[in-house]
Design a protein around this motif. Structure first.
Motif, PDB file in Angstrom:
ATOM      1  N   LEU A 210       0.820  -1.213   0.000  1.00 13.84           N
ATOM      2  CA  LEU A 210       0.000   0.000   0.000  1.00 13.84           C
ATOM      3  C   LEU A 210       0.855   1.264   0.000  1.00 13.84           C
ATOM      4  O   LEU A 210       0.343   2.363   0.182  1.00 13.84           O
ATOM      5  CB  LEU A 210      -0.929   0.002   1.221  1.00 13.84           C
ATOM      6  N   ASP A 215       0.880   7.504   1.083  1.00 11.23           N
ATOM      7  CA  ASP A 215       0.018   6.709   0.190  1.00 11.23           C
ATOM      8  C   ASP A 215      -1.128   6.073   0.969  1.00 11.23           C
ATOM      9  O   ASP A 215      -2.272   6.035   0.502  1.00 11.23           O
ATOM     10  CB  ASP A 215       0.826   5.581  -0.482  1.00 11.23           C
ATOM     11  N   TYR A 219      -5.033   6.614   0.514  1.00  7.24           N
ATOM     12  CA  TYR A 219      -5.867   5.446   0.261  1.00  7.24           C
ATOM     13  C   TYR A 219      -7.072   5.433   1.203  1.00  7.24           C
ATOM     14  O   TYR A 219      -8.198   5.173   0.790  1.00  7.24           O
ATOM     15  CB  TYR A 219      -5.034   4.171   0.434  1.00  7.24           C
ATOM     16  N   THR A 223     -11.015   5.476   0.161  1.00  4.73           N
ATOM     17  CA  THR A 223     -11.878   4.328   0.441  1.00  4.73           C
ATOM     18  C   THR A 223     -12.921   4.596   1.523  1.00  4.73           C
ATOM     19  O   THR A 223     -13.699   3.720   1.854  1.00  4.73           O
ATOM     20  CB  THR A 223     -11.055   3.103   0.878  1.00  4.73           C
ATOM     21  N   LEU A 238      -9.913   2.527  -8.141  1.00  7.28           N
ATOM     22  CA  LEU A 238     -10.026   2.001  -6.789  1.00  7.28           C
ATOM     23  C   LEU A 238     -10.525   0.560  -6.827  1.00  7.28           C
ATOM     24  O   LEU A 238     -10.018  -0.301  -6.109  1.00  7.28           O
ATOM     25  CB  LEU A 238     -10.987   2.871  -5.976  1.00  7.28           C
ATOM     26  N   ASP A 242      -8.532  -2.493  -4.858  1.00  6.50           N
ATOM     27  CA  ASP A 242      -9.075  -3.113  -3.660  1.00  6.50           C
ATOM     28  C   ASP A 242     -10.129  -4.163  -4.013  1.00  6.50           C
ATOM     29  O   ASP A 242     -11.262  -3.848  -4.328  1.00  6.50           O
ATOM     30  CB  ASP A 242      -9.694  -2.015  -2.762  1.00  6.50           C
TER      31      ASP A 242
END
Lengths: 280, 382
Positions: A210, A215, A219, A223, A238, A242
């Motif tokens: 990740l 980052d 992330y 999310t 995305l 994921d």
């Protein structure tokens, strides 16, 4: 009061890794307490064992660093003894929900006026990156070298089902929002839970590719979303990164999910004392 | 002794002793044969303005009393074998952080679920070494209600004085047996109140810096001194340290504060021990049968004596050695495979003189059982 008055400066620098989210949680926590104008003598902070639990040592309150998973049990003794004190319990995800899962649900069931903060970085950091009950299916960890098959808890659903009367979730990316939630949680009369999604670049980030702390923070921003706007259909990039999100097509919601009134345990015990003294 | 006379169970005598000593916080979990202690306290504590809580398990019970003690309360929990096993980690925490608390273990047969409604004395060595790491522990016991009361008061007093957990190691027979209890009047037995620091607000308070007499004045959580408490090795402020000097100093302090006071902590009763050729050593309900034998044989003019131990840990080696010096035979009467017998053998010269009279079948050892052992020792066959 200046924020630095809440820390025990002589114990700095702290022992967390560069990029760890726990310092951000500590920051949010101090801001919340400062905004509330609480006296340092009125705050008791109880922690268990793990990276997150070291937070107590750095803060200038009455602090107790206890046993793995048992912080809420110690805190229950403190709160029931002296209910005028504000009792805050920061815990890691493994601490709160694996070894401490029983105490977590029972503290919620009693609705005792304690604020539980679950610093969820989805990994056991102190011992070197083993999967926790919040790592999630399909993640990598040192004890899940072929990918994790353990399903994860949803802290919000679990806390709500167990009877917590204030339940919120935020992330270390949303630090202002997080501080406000902690503030509300402390003000709430009853068992309050704030899950704070946090980053562990050293173990979770590295094993799950990740990236670095920045980052991981970005992330988390992508999310998660505020309550109600959770579809991620359009975010193709995305969906590609994921797999879990792809399957469920959902973002993780942030916000205050539960806020309700139910008799608080210590106040109810005062009634027990009254009834006992009246002989009823 | 003048006072109210009651006809109660041993478990209730323990409750009376705890309340007399100033207990105002109890956390526990139901378990046979200790449950009556929780039941009576659920009824009695709120009447006195104290707090009772039934926790989700014994681990939580032990943790809750340690937390409550830190806010200035006198605390206790009560359990039996399986629950006592669960408490071991937090018991070690209380030892390490020097937080006063009293743990009652009304022993039943083990291991595991064992024989819950029957008597045993099988947790003696677990009490000594149950929690991990080097440490020392104080454990008291009693064989009758009056002594259950007195030892419970002692447990609180010792726990406050030395800032250490004290285990009350009773057994099912003592806990459930009903007999007379005379409640002493207020002030008849001295009560040790917590030693609190005289350091003023704003002045650096060292929670873990012993005074010259070795005692550590406390400051209640929620008071004017904010400090840290941790189960890690810690310095005089309570902050984690891995400095070898700090680690060595702390473990020595924790062990020495108890071991160096072994004779001061030794509570016992002796019956005709001065010139005893047969010395019986016993404790708890087993000591009642041992006393029966000793009284009978003494009346017949035989040289029988009994040393009833009421402090099991730290084990009073010097006392036992001295009492056993003139005896030809030493018979340890207990309901386990020889847990105290082992310590007695270590204490006396010529350990081959030490014999074990025991029962390990959940039945109270009776005078006839001891008599049989005496036959064997006397060369009169099995």
């Amino acid at each position: 009061m200046a924020l630095k008055n809440y820390i025990r400066e002589r114990f700095f620098p702290h022992f967390w890794c560069a990029g760890c989210g726990h310092g951000i949680v500590m920051n949010g926590l101090i801001r919340a307490i400062e905004k509330l104008g609480l006296s340092k003598n009125d705050v008791v902070m109880v922690s268990g064992i793990g990276c997150s639990s070291r937070i107590t040592g750095y803060l200038d309150f009455h602090t107790m660093h206890t046993l793995h998973g048992r912080a809420l049990a110690f805190a229950t003794g403190i709160k029931l003894s002296r209910q005028e004190l504000k009792v805050i319990v920061p815990m890691g995800d493994g601490d709160a929900l694996a070894i401490g899962g029983n105490h977590f649900i029972h503290a919620a069931r009693r609705n005792i006026d304690i604020t539980a903060i679950v610093m969820n970085n989805r990994i056991y950091g102190m011992t070197g990156g083993q999967y926790s009950p919040l790592s999630g299916y399909g993640t990598m960890a040192s004890t899940a070298p072929y990918s994790n098959i353990d399903q994860s808890f949803d802290v919000v659903e679990l806390a709500a089902a167990a009877g917590a009367t204030f339940v919120a979730r935020s992330t270390t990316y949303n630090v202002i929002e997080m501080a406000e939630m902690i503030q509300n949680a402390i003000l709430h009369k009853g068992f309050s839970v704030v899950e704070i999604m946090s980053q562990c670049p050293t173990y979770f980030g590295r094993r799950n590719k990740l990236g670095d702390a920045v980052d991981m923070l970005k992330y988390m921003n992508r999310t998660t979303t505020t309550i109600g706007s959770q579809w991620i259909d359009e975010d193709q990039e995305l969906i590609e990164i994921d797999s879990e999100a792809k399957e469920e097509q959902l973002k993780i919601e942030r916000g205050i999910f539960i806020r309700k009134e139910r008799p608080e345990y210590c106040a109810a015990y005062d009634e027990v004392i009254r009834r006992a003294k009246e002989g009823k | 002794m003048k006072g109210i006379v009651k006809f109660v169970q041993g478990n209730e005598a323990c409750v009376e002793g705890a309340l007399y000593a100033g207990l105002d916080f109890f956390a526990g979990y139901p378990i046979t044969p200790s449950t009556e202690i929780a039941e009576h306290l659920a009824f009695r504590l709120p009447k006195a303005g104290g707090k009772f809580i039934q926790m989700e398990d014994e681990i939580a019970s032990m943790c809750a009393i340690v937390g409550a003690s830190l806010t200035g309360r006198k605390v206790m929990t009560a359990t039996s074998g399986p629950g006592f096993s669960l408490m071991q980690e937090a018991l070690g925490y209380a030892i390490m952080t020097e937080i006063p608390c009293v743990i009652v273990n009304v022993q039943r047969g083990g291991p595991s679920t064992g024989i819950p409604t029957h008597v045993s004395q099988g947790d003696v060595n677990q009490t000594r070494w149950g929690t991990h790491g080097d440490h020392s522990i104080i454990a008291l016991t009693a064989s009758n209600n009056q002594d259950v009361f007195a030892m419970t008061v002692e447990a609180f007093n010792i726990s406050e004085t030395y800032r250490t957990p004290v285990v009350l190691l009773f057994d099912e027979v003592v806990g459930h047996m009903r007999e007379r209890l005379v409640l002493p009047q207020k002030g008849e037995i001295p009560i040790v109140e917590r030693l609190r620091t005289s350091v003023k607000a704003g002045v650096d308070y060292h929670p873990y810096l012993p005074r010259e007499d070795g005692r550590l004045p406390m400051s209640d959580f929620g008071g004017v001194h904010r400090y840290n408490v941790t189960g890690l090795y810690h310095d005089m402020w309570g902050f984690p340290s891995d400095d070898p000097g700090v680690v060595h100093g702390l473990i020595r302090h924790l062990v020495d504060k108890i071991e160096n006071r072994t004779s001061q902590l030794a509570r016992f009763k002796d019956f005709y021990t001065e010139d005893a050729e047969f010395l019986l050593i016993s404790y708890g309900s087993a000591a009642r049968s041992a006393r029966h034998i000793v009284e009978r044989r003494h009346r017949r003019g035989e040289k029988f004596g009994l040393l009833e131990l009421m402090t099991l840990w730290p084990f009073p080696y010097d006392l036992v050695k001295q009492k056993a010096a003139g005896a030809r035979y030493i018979v340890v009467v207990e309901m386990n495979t020889g847990q105290i017998c082992q310590s007695v053998r270590l204490a006396v010269d010529r350990p081959e003189r030490v014999f074990l009279a025991n029962r390990i079948d959940g039945v109270l050892i009776n005078p006839t059982d001891i008599q049989r052992m005496l036959h064997v020792i006397g060369g009169k066959g099995v």
